[in-house]
Design a protein around this motif. Sequence first.
Motif, PDB file in Angstrom:
ATOM      1  N   PRO A 185      28.079  13.572  61.324  1.00  0.00           N
ATOM      2  CA  PRO A 185      27.349  13.637  60.057  1.00  0.00           C
ATOM      3  C   PRO A 185      26.191  14.636  60.156  1.00  0.00           C
ATOM      4  O   PRO A 185      25.492  14.683  61.172  1.00  0.00           O
ATOM      5  N   THR A 186      26.044  15.438  59.117  1.00  0.00           N
ATOM      6  CA  THR A 186      24.941  16.399  59.103  1.00  0.00           C
ATOM      7  C   THR A 186      24.213  16.278  57.775  1.00  0.00           C
ATOM      8  O   THR A 186      24.677  15.597  56.872  1.00  0.00           O
ATOM      9  N   LYS A 187      23.075  16.963  57.681  1.00  0.00           N
ATOM     10  CA  LYS A 187      22.364  16.939  56.412  1.00  0.00           C
ATOM     11  C   LYS A 187      22.711  18.207  55.631  1.00  0.00           C
ATOM     12  O   LYS A 187      22.931  19.274  56.233  1.00  0.00           O
ATOM     13  N   ALA A 188      22.755  18.063  54.329  1.00  0.00           N
ATOM     14  CA  ALA A 188      23.019  19.223  53.471  1.00  0.00           C
ATOM     15  C   ALA A 188      22.646  18.870  52.037  1.00  0.00           C
ATOM     16  O   ALA A 188      22.459  17.705  51.699  1.00  0.00           O
ATOM     17  N   MET A 189      22.511  19.903  51.229  1.00  0.00           N
ATOM     18  CA  MET A 189      22.286  19.717  49.803  1.00  0.00           C
ATOM     19  C   MET A 189      23.552  20.198  49.102  1.00  0.00           C
ATOM     20  O   MET A 189      23.987  21.330  49.333  1.00  0.00           O
ATOM     21  N   VAL A 190      24.119  19.353  48.275  1.00  0.00           N
ATOM     22  CA  VAL A 190      25.273  19.785  47.498  1.00  0.00           C
ATOM     23  C   VAL A 190      24.753  20.372  46.192  1.00  0.00           C
ATOM     24  O   VAL A 190      23.947  19.747  45.500  1.00  0.00           O
ATOM     25  N   VAL A 191      25.176  21.606  45.906  1.00  0.00           N
ATOM     26  CA  VAL A 191      24.791  22.236  44.648  1.00  0.00           C
ATOM     27  C   VAL A 191      26.056  22.438  43.830  1.00  0.00           C
ATOM     28  O   VAL A 191      26.956  23.172  44.237  1.00  0.00           O
ATOM     29  N   GLY A 192      26.127  21.730  42.700  1.00  0.00           N
ATOM     30  CA  GLY A 192      27.261  21.930  41.807  1.00  0.00           C
ATOM     31  C   GLY A 192      26.811  22.801  40.657  1.00  0.00           C
ATOM     32  O   GLY A 192      25.804  22.505  40.015  1.00  0.00           O
ATOM     33  N   TYR A 193      27.526  23.898  40.429  1.00  0.00           N
ATOM     34  CA  TYR A 193      27.131  24.784  39.326  1.00  0.00           C
ATOM     35  C   TYR A 193      28.379  25.388  38.700  1.00  0.00           C
ATOM     36  O   TYR A 193      29.504  25.067  39.093  1.00  0.00           O
ATOM     37  N   THR A 194      28.162  26.227  37.734  1.00  0.00           N
ATOM     38  CA  THR A 194      29.285  26.845  37.036  1.00  0.00           C
ATOM     39  C   THR A 194      29.391  28.290  37.484  1.00  0.00           C
ATOM     40  O   THR A 194      28.406  29.029  37.404  1.00  0.00           O
ATOM     41  N   LEU A 195      30.552  28.630  38.005  1.00  0.00           N
ATOM     42  CA  LEU A 195      30.739  29.987  38.517  1.00  0.00           C
ATOM     43  C   LEU A 195      30.357  31.005  37.435  1.00  0.00           C
ATOM     44  O   LEU A 195      30.712  30.846  36.275  1.00  0.00           O
ATOM     45  N   GLY A 196      29.610  32.004  37.817  1.00  0.00           N
ATOM     46  CA  GLY A 196      29.216  33.037  36.859  1.00  0.00           C
ATOM     47  C   GLY A 196      27.945  32.695  36.108  1.00  0.00           C
ATOM     48  O   GLY A 196      27.352  33.554  35.477  1.00  0.00           O
ATOM     49  N   ASN A 197      27.503  31.451  36.205  1.00  0.00           N
ATOM     50  CA  ASN A 197      26.257  31.058  35.540  1.00  0.00           C
ATOM     51  C   ASN A 197      25.120  30.887  36.551  1.00  0.00           C
ATOM     52  O   ASN A 197      25.326  31.009  37.759  1.00  0.00           O
ATOM     53  N   LEU A 198      23.940  30.524  36.008  1.00  0.00           N
ATOM     54  CA  LEU A 198      22.777  30.315  36.871  1.00  0.00           C
ATOM     55  C   LEU A 198      22.999  29.137  37.813  1.00  0.00           C
ATOM     56  O   LEU A 198      23.699  28.186  37.461  1.00  0.00           O
ATOM     57  N   GLY A 199      22.413  29.217  38.997  1.00  0.00           N
ATOM     58  CA  GLY A 199      22.407  28.034  39.862  1.00  0.00           C
ATOM     59  C   GLY A 199      23.088  28.209  41.197  1.00  0.00           C
ATOM     60  O   GLY A 199      22.905  27.382  42.086  1.00  0.00           O
ATOM     61  N   GLY A 200      23.860  29.274  41.373  1.00  0.00           N
ATOM     62  CA  GLY A 200      24.546  29.451  42.652  1.00  0.00           C
ATOM     63  C   GLY A 200      24.712  30.917  42.975  1.00  0.00           C
ATOM     64  O   GLY A 200      24.301  31.780  42.194  1.00  0.00           O
ATOM     65  N   PRO A 201      25.290  31.213  44.117  1.00  0.00           N
ATOM     66  CA  PRO A 201      25.443  32.616  44.508  1.00  0.00           C
ATOM     67  C   PRO A 201      26.402  33.355  43.574  1.00  0.00           C
ATOM     68  O   PRO A 201      27.331  32.763  43.039  1.00  0.00           O
ATOM     69  N   LYS A 202      26.121  34.640  43.372  1.00  0.00           N
ATOM     70  CA  LYS A 202      26.993  35.458  42.529  1.00  0.00           C
ATOM     71  C   LYS A 202      28.155  35.976  43.366  1.00  0.00           C
ATOM     72  O   LYS A 202      29.207  36.289  42.849  1.00  0.00           O
ATOM     73  N   GLN A 203      27.899  36.141  44.671  1.00  0.00           N
ATOM     74  CA  GLN A 203      29.003  36.570  45.534  1.00  0.00           C
ATOM     75  C   GLN A 203      28.878  35.917  46.904  1.00  0.00           C
ATOM     76  O   GLN A 203      27.845  35.324  47.215  1.00  0.00           O
ATOM     77  N   VAL A 204      29.974  36.056  47.674  1.00  0.00           N
ATOM     78  CA  VAL A 204      29.959  35.463  49.005  1.00  0.00           C
ATOM     79  C   VAL A 204      29.818  36.577  50.040  1.00  0.00           C
ATOM     80  O   VAL A 204      30.119  37.731  49.750  1.00  0.00           O
ATOM     81  N   VAL A 205      29.342  36.220  51.222  1.00  0.00           N
ATOM     82  CA  VAL A 205      29.263  37.234  52.270  1.00  0.00           C
ATOM     83  C   VAL A 205      30.567  37.245  53.071  1.00  0.00           C
ATOM     84  O   VAL A 205      30.860  38.189  53.795  1.00  0.00           O
ATOM     85  N   GLU A 206      31.349  36.193  52.932  1.00  0.00           N
ATOM     86  CA  GLU A 206      32.627  36.124  53.634  1.00  0.00           C
ATOM     87  C   GLU A 206      33.529  35.178  52.844  1.00  0.00           C
ATOM     88  O   GLU A 206      33.054  34.223  52.228  1.00  0.00           O
ATOM     89  N   GLY A 207      34.826  35.442  52.856  1.00  0.00           N
ATOM     90  CA  GLY A 207      35.747  34.563  52.139  1.00  0.00           C
ATOM     91  C   GLY A 207      35.731  34.852  50.647  1.00  0.00           C
ATOM     92  O   GLY A 207      35.521  36.001  50.236  1.00  0.00           O
ATOM     93  N   ARG A 208      35.915  33.824  49.855  1.00  0.00           N
ATOM     94  CA  ARG A 208      35.963  34.040  48.397  1.00  0.00           C
ATOM     95  C   ARG A 208      35.156  32.949  47.703  1.00  0.00           C
ATOM     96  O   ARG A 208      34.730  31.986  48.342  1.00  0.00           O
ATOM     97  N   MET A 209      34.982  33.126  46.355  1.00  0.00           N
ATOM     98  CA  MET A 209      34.309  32.088  45.583  1.00  0.00           C
ATOM     99  C   MET A 209      35.276  30.914  45.413  1.00  0.00           C
ATOM    100  O   MET A 209      36.481  31.068  45.575  1.00  0.00           O
TER     101      MET A 209
END
Lengths: 396, 224
Positions: free
Chosen positions: A107-131
């Motif tokens: 078990p680890t600690k983390a924050m889950v961020v749920g957002y809408t792709l393309g909208n405010l609240g999360g990354p616009k792109q990834v540094v590796e892999g895909r959205m």
Amino acid sequence: MKALFLKDMRYRQARVVLTTLGITMLISLILLLGGIMNGMRIQAQQYVNSTGADIWISAEGSGGAFIGFSLLEEELMAFLGSSPGLVENSASPLIFAQARPTVNGKPTKAMVVGYTLGNLGGPKQVVEGRMFTPRKYMDYRPEDHVPYEVIVDEKMGLEIGEKITISKDEVRVVGKAKSLMFVLDTPLLFMDIRAAQRVLLENTPYINMMVAKTDSKYTPDEVAANLDAFGAIEARTLEHTLSDIMEYWVDQPMKAVQFLRVMLWLVAGLLVGMITYVTMLEKTQEIGVLKAIGASNSYVMTLLLKQVALISVIGVGIGFCLSYIFAAAAPIFVKINLVESVIVACISLIVCCGSGYLAARKGIKVDPMIAFRGEIDSTPIRNVDMPTTNVALIGN
Amino acid sequence: MAAIVEGIGLTKRFGIGDAAVTAIDSVDIRIEERELVMIVGDSGCGKTTLISLLGCILTPDAGELRIDGDMIDPINHDLSSVRRDKIGFVFQMFHLLPYLTALENVMVAMDIAKTKEAEAEKRAIELLTRVGLSERLHHRPAQLSGGEKQRVSFTRALANRPKIIFADEPTANLDSRQSDNLMDLIEELRQEHQTTIAIVTHHEGLRENADRIIHLKDGRIISA
Ligand SMILES: Nc1ncnc2c1ncn2[C@@H]1O[C@H](COP(=O)(O)OP(=O)(O)OP(=O)(O)O)[C@@H](O)[C@H]1O
Ligand SMILES: [Mg+2]
């Protein structure tokens, strides 16, 4: 003689080195604690700043986004869509919740961020892999089975394709986002808001907050005040939200640490004062002799203060450098602010020299008579009625 | 001859009430230029107290003191400046600074009087060479014999060309050969430097060097 004080210090080498070492450790600790708090501040802000949102909305009574428990019905989004002062379509729902994902069975600690792709609240792109694969419908439909995919913080050390467990569900890592750790190195896990609702909220149409951008025709303060007037929600500007976060996530919990820092200052001052005082007691005879052969109080004072100053400067200097080494080696994110630590170092220097000065001031009140008597009450006269002391102790 | 030190009605008491001790009791004393004076008397008669008063280390409870013609006002006078400009001291226990070499111990006195370092070094070397310590310039007190230490101490007292040197039992910690040597040296230096010297001593043998002997008893001068 220029080097008189240095010769004295060399004669008391061990004490000088130990005192310097003590100051060094204390100062580096003081600066390190500052660096830890500064690191927390930076981490507390970076996600919020990265979203680009300047209005943060949480449930009424929550005390603001990221502060108290906030659960909003997603339907309130419709209300935002029709509110004036917001950039069209900028309003978006957000889930931001602490989770305890299991990674490789741990078990680890983390924050889950749920957002809408393309909208405010999360990354616009990834540094590796895909959205992650976005949901089909914008509005809430229980049958909208979005795949359990997650974008993880690049610092989490997870590989694309790996699976982690959040609550009871397995989610698959599909991409890595530029690191935006939350306070105390808490990594962020980004997923579609529907996925977050399913793993954390039993697939109900609730969200934690809403974010939006203000129209340039209005100031965020006006817009926030306008929205806030509506009963079910609390609306705050970016600035307000950041200061709330700082207060709630850093300043409040770190009060004890701040207190500790002040205590460490006191200890540093006490250390220098004490050592100077003890040294002085040991030097009573020498000081008395110097005064007997004509040294003025200021001559003796200068001699002592030069030593205090040198020890303090070296101790603080090394402590300053050491704090950067400690910061680099620390297991959590530590960022020492140069300006702040220079100020702190200067204050420490003043504290050390000041207490050394106070001790020295006491020390120079030696009666030069000691040169003749060999020993004398080293405690300066307080009560003239004491029969055993010199009545006419001369001050110079 | 001019008086280097002149005290009139000097009185010094220690303690208060029943425990009060009058260590020096209305003493009139005059020490002339270039004199070598011995101050003798039983233990506790006030010898150390007297030279501390004359050397501006203690302030009298009553009486007047002139050093080199100047009236000393202990309230308004910076006594440390009188001590460094006009007076040299030699102590029974030598009191050299342990972390300094013989040379540096002499230089400190001149440093206190704000003599330039190069000049101080030159003079200190000259003086130490004169007292036969040219081979011991860089020895610490711990590496010197008692006689050598006292010679360094005497050199330190001479360094600022004082009007008068007060020595409190300078030979008490020396054997008789060392004390004789020291006294011979003091006599020679007094001639060379035209210095006035007052020595407190118990050694009967030293008295023959003196120009004058001052007898103290119970804080008073009984003969001078
Ligand atoms: N600080 C003091 N408090 C109380 N009494 C003192 C103090 N200093 C000296 N006395 C007393 O003053 C008297 C004179 O002392 P002083 O040291 O001058 O004597 P002395 O002639 O130098 O003696 P000695 O030959 O033993 O050195 C003594 O009775 C001594 O006890
Ligand atoms: Mg005595």
